[in-house]
Motif scaffolding. Structure first.
Motif, PDB file in Angstrom:
ATOM      1  N   LEU A 307      -5.880  18.300 -24.875  1.00 59.90           N
ATOM      2  CA  LEU A 307      -7.213  18.339 -24.277  1.00 59.90           C
ATOM      3  C   LEU A 307      -7.897  16.977 -24.418  1.00 59.90           C
ATOM      4  N   GLU A 308      -7.688  16.321 -25.569  1.00 58.61           N
ATOM      5  CA  GLU A 308      -8.239  14.971 -25.764  1.00 58.61           C
ATOM      6  C   GLU A 308      -7.592  13.987 -24.796  1.00 58.61           C
ATOM      7  N   ARG A 309      -6.262  14.122 -24.660  1.00 58.75           N
ATOM      8  CA  ARG A 309      -5.545  13.230 -23.749  1.00 58.75           C
ATOM      9  C   ARG A 309      -5.999  13.443 -22.316  1.00 58.75           C
ATOM     10  N   GLY A 310      -6.309  14.686 -21.998  1.00 60.78           N
ATOM     11  CA  GLY A 310      -6.731  15.009 -20.632  1.00 60.78           C
ATOM     12  C   GLY A 310      -8.021  14.331 -20.227  1.00 60.78           C
ATOM     13  N   LYS A 311      -8.850  14.008 -21.218  1.00 56.90           N
ATOM     14  CA  LYS A 311     -10.128  13.349 -20.903  1.00 56.90           C
ATOM     15  C   LYS A 311      -9.928  11.940 -20.353  1.00 56.90           C
ATOM     16  N   THR A 312      -8.786  11.336 -20.709  1.00 56.88           N
ATOM     17  CA  THR A 312      -8.531   9.959 -20.265  1.00 56.88           C
ATOM     18  C   THR A 312      -7.365   9.857 -19.280  1.00 56.88           C
ATOM     19  N   SER A 313      -6.446  10.819 -19.360  1.00 54.40           N
ATOM     20  CA  SER A 313      -5.247  10.710 -18.514  1.00 54.40           C
ATOM     21  C   SER A 313      -5.501  11.131 -17.071  1.00 54.40           C
ATOM     22  N   GLY A 314      -6.456  12.027 -16.876  1.00 52.28           N
ATOM     23  CA  GLY A 314      -6.716  12.521 -15.531  1.00 52.28           C
ATOM     24  C   GLY A 314      -5.715  13.573 -15.074  1.00 52.28           C
ATOM     25  N   ARG A 315      -4.774  13.940 -15.950  1.00 52.30           N
ATOM     26  CA  ARG A 315      -3.769  14.938 -15.587  1.00 52.30           C
ATOM     27  C   ARG A 315      -4.361  16.340 -15.696  1.00 52.30           C
ATOM     28  N   ASP A 317      -2.798  19.145 -15.907  1.00 50.98           N
ATOM     29  CA  ASP A 317      -2.128  20.013 -16.884  1.00 50.98           C
ATOM     30  C   ASP A 317      -2.463  19.623 -18.323  1.00 50.98           C
ATOM     31  N   ASP A 318      -3.223  18.546 -18.518  1.00 48.90           N
ATOM     32  CA  ASP A 318      -3.724  18.194 -19.849  1.00 48.90           C
ATOM     33  C   ASP A 318      -5.187  18.622 -20.023  1.00 48.90           C
ATOM     34  N   SER A 319      -5.765  19.223 -19.008  1.00 49.08           N
ATOM     35  CA  SER A 319      -7.193  19.557 -19.050  1.00 49.08           C
ATOM     36  C   SER A 319      -7.459  21.056 -19.063  1.00 49.08           C
ATOM     37  N   ASP A 320      -6.454  21.842 -18.734  1.00 47.26           N
ATOM     38  CA  ASP A 320      -6.610  23.291 -18.639  1.00 47.26           C
ATOM     39  C   ASP A 320      -5.887  23.932 -19.824  1.00 47.26           C
ATOM     40  N   GLU A 321      -6.629  24.589 -20.704  1.00 42.23           N
ATOM     41  CA  GLU A 321      -6.037  25.142 -21.921  1.00 42.23           C
ATOM     42  C   GLU A 321      -4.981  26.195 -21.618  1.00 42.23           C
ATOM     43  N   ALA A 322      -5.198  26.987 -20.597  1.00 38.58           N
ATOM     44  CA  ALA A 322      -4.224  28.032 -20.241  1.00 38.58           C
ATOM     45  C   ALA A 322      -2.896  27.397 -19.814  1.00 38.58           C
ATOM     46  N   ILE A 323      -2.991  26.327 -19.031  1.00 37.30           N
ATOM     47  CA  ILE A 323      -1.775  25.631 -18.584  1.00 37.30           C
ATOM     48  C   ILE A 323      -1.070  25.003 -19.790  1.00 37.30           C
ATOM     49  N   ILE A 324      -1.851  24.419 -20.680  1.00 36.49           N
ATOM     50  CA  ILE A 324      -1.286  23.789 -21.882  1.00 36.49           C
ATOM     51  C   ILE A 324      -0.515  24.808 -22.709  1.00 36.49           C
ATOM     52  N   ARG A 325      -1.143  25.963 -22.964  1.00 33.74           N
ATOM     53  CA  ARG A 325      -0.488  26.984 -23.788  1.00 33.74           C
ATOM     54  C   ARG A 325       0.776  27.516 -23.106  1.00 33.74           C
ATOM     55  N   ASN A 326       0.760  27.596 -21.809  1.00 34.88           N
ATOM     56  CA  ASN A 326       1.947  28.049 -21.071  1.00 34.88           C
ATOM     57  C   ASN A 326       3.083  27.028 -21.209  1.00 34.88           C
ATOM     58  N   ARG A 327       2.716  25.727 -21.102  1.00 37.30           N
ATOM     59  CA  ARG A 327       3.730  24.680 -21.251  1.00 37.30           C
ATOM     60  C   ARG A 327       4.355  24.717 -22.646  1.00 37.30           C
ATOM     61  N   ILE A 328       3.533  24.962 -23.641  1.00 40.18           N
ATOM     62  CA  ILE A 328       4.039  25.028 -25.018  1.00 40.18           C
ATOM     63  C   ILE A 328       4.988  26.216 -25.180  1.00 40.18           C
TER      64      ILE A 328
END
Length: 371
Positions: A307-315, A317-328
């Motif tokens: 989520l921190e990375r998503g603030k700067t990366s613009g990606r 899939d780094d900004s949506d917690e549901a997507i992140i948890r699914n990827r994990i």
């Protein structure tokens, strides 16, 4: 079968006793079928063929005669052009069917001399049977009537074949190891574990080539290679790229780095099929995967990092917690299979991925330095 050392060379297992036995049986049965009630003369060429001839005639189901010959070149003549005679051919073979039993045919130079000399023996027919055959090395036009096993153009020992006098007595066949020692790692870690950062440090310290599946795909698609075009055709339809396409891409990338001291595989393999394919790719280079190293980080830490990375990366899939948890979760599902695969070979290493970059790097070094 284990790797063996003869003089200053190492040889790896290549063809088992069982495979040799099956090939000899098949050849003996085929010769017997073709010759019917005729009583052939089997001729072995020393020194290499003694094991083959012994096993062959024991398996031959009909009456036969056996003799051995030696080419004069084996007695110190340097060039095959200088071969003038056969040593040991004393019986009259006029009107007889002669079957030459060779342990191996590569260039065909010996075969050339056998044909030249037997021209004057007035035999009914001269047949050639060889247990091993190297089609890549064969330079002659003589017909090979019976072939047991076709093999690549690599140096082998065992079952009558030697390296500087040693190895003839081995019941199986071994292939020369030609590649220097390599360190090959499969690096795993869930999204946000810092795998990419650590891969960069490891490739510098150990002089390894970092192969990332994502980078390989992007390279092939961007450069419109045959494999890239094929992969894109699946992706454009929303389909998964077949394992074999991915495997072929990774193998091509390995081959592009022929002088590498080792590899870090990142994002590959993803399943057992790919893991077995990777073992074969490494085996072809006389090497192996030394370790699967997985960076282990708690889920909540991963989510916050991404989520921190998503603030700067613009990606996205780094900004949506549901997507992140699914990827994990997808990562765990894939890794569980591979963890079992490599753990069964005592090659799985879990490394704590929480702490400073330097601390994690030291933990990785500690594992790799013991391999």
């Amino acid at each position: 079968m284990q790797t063996i050392t003869l003089h200053d060379k190492q040889f790896k297992p290549f063809i088992s006793e069982e495979e040799i036995d099956a090939a000899v049986s098949k050849m003996a049965d085929q010769v017997a079928k073709d010759l019917g009630d005729e009583v052939p003369v089997f001729v072995g060429i020393l020194n290499g063929s003694f094991m083959l001839v012994s096993d062959f005639v024991k398996k031959y189901p009909k009456p036969c005669e056996v003799t051995f010959i030696k080419l004069a070149s084996y007695e110190g003549v340097k060039s095959t052009e200088d071969i003038q005679r056969l040593i040991g051919l004393t019986q009259d073979l006029s009107g007889r069917t002669v079957v030459i039993l060779e342990d191996i045919i590569d260039t065909g130079n010996t075969l050339h001399e056998v044909h030249r000399i037997f021209k004057n023996e007035n035999v009914k027919q001269l047949l050639i049977a060889t247990l091993f055959y190297k089609p890549e090395a064969y330079k002659k036009d003589f017909k090979l009537h019976y072939v047991g096993i076709e093999i690549p153009n690599k140096f082998i020992v065992g079952y009558g074949l030697d390296y500087d006098g040693l190895g003839r007595d081995l019941p199986a066949v071994y292939q020369l190891k030609t590649t220097q020692h390599m360190t090959n790692l499969v690096l795993f870690g869930p999204p946000g574990a810092g795998k990419g950062t650590q891969a960069n440090f490891l490739k510098e310290k150990y002089d390894l080539v970092h192969i990332s599946t994502g980078d390989v795909f992007r390279y092939n698609i961007k450069n419109e290679t045959a494999l890239g075009t094929l992969a894109k055709s699946y992706m454009d339809k929303g389909h998964l790229v077949p394992d074999q396409v991915t495997i072929d891409m990774l193998e091509a990338e390995v081959e592009r780095n022929t002088g590498a001291k080792g590899f870090i595989f990142d994002g590959f393999p993803r399943n057992e099929t790919q893991a077995k394919a990777l073992d074969k790719i490494m085996d072809a280079k006389d090497s192996q995967i030394n370790a699967m190293i997985a960076l282990e980080v708690e889920d909540e830490v991963l989510v916050q990092r991404l989520l921190e990375r998503g603030k700067t990366s613009g990606r996205k899939d780094d900004s949506d917690e549901a997507i992140i948890r699914n990827r994990i979760q997808v990562y765990y599902n894939e890794t569980a299979i591979l963890k079992d695969y490599y753990a069964a070979q005592n090659k799985y290493y879990g490394v704590d991925g929480i702490g400073s970059i330097e601390e994690i790097t030291k933990r990785l070094h500690k594992v790799i330095d013991t391999l």
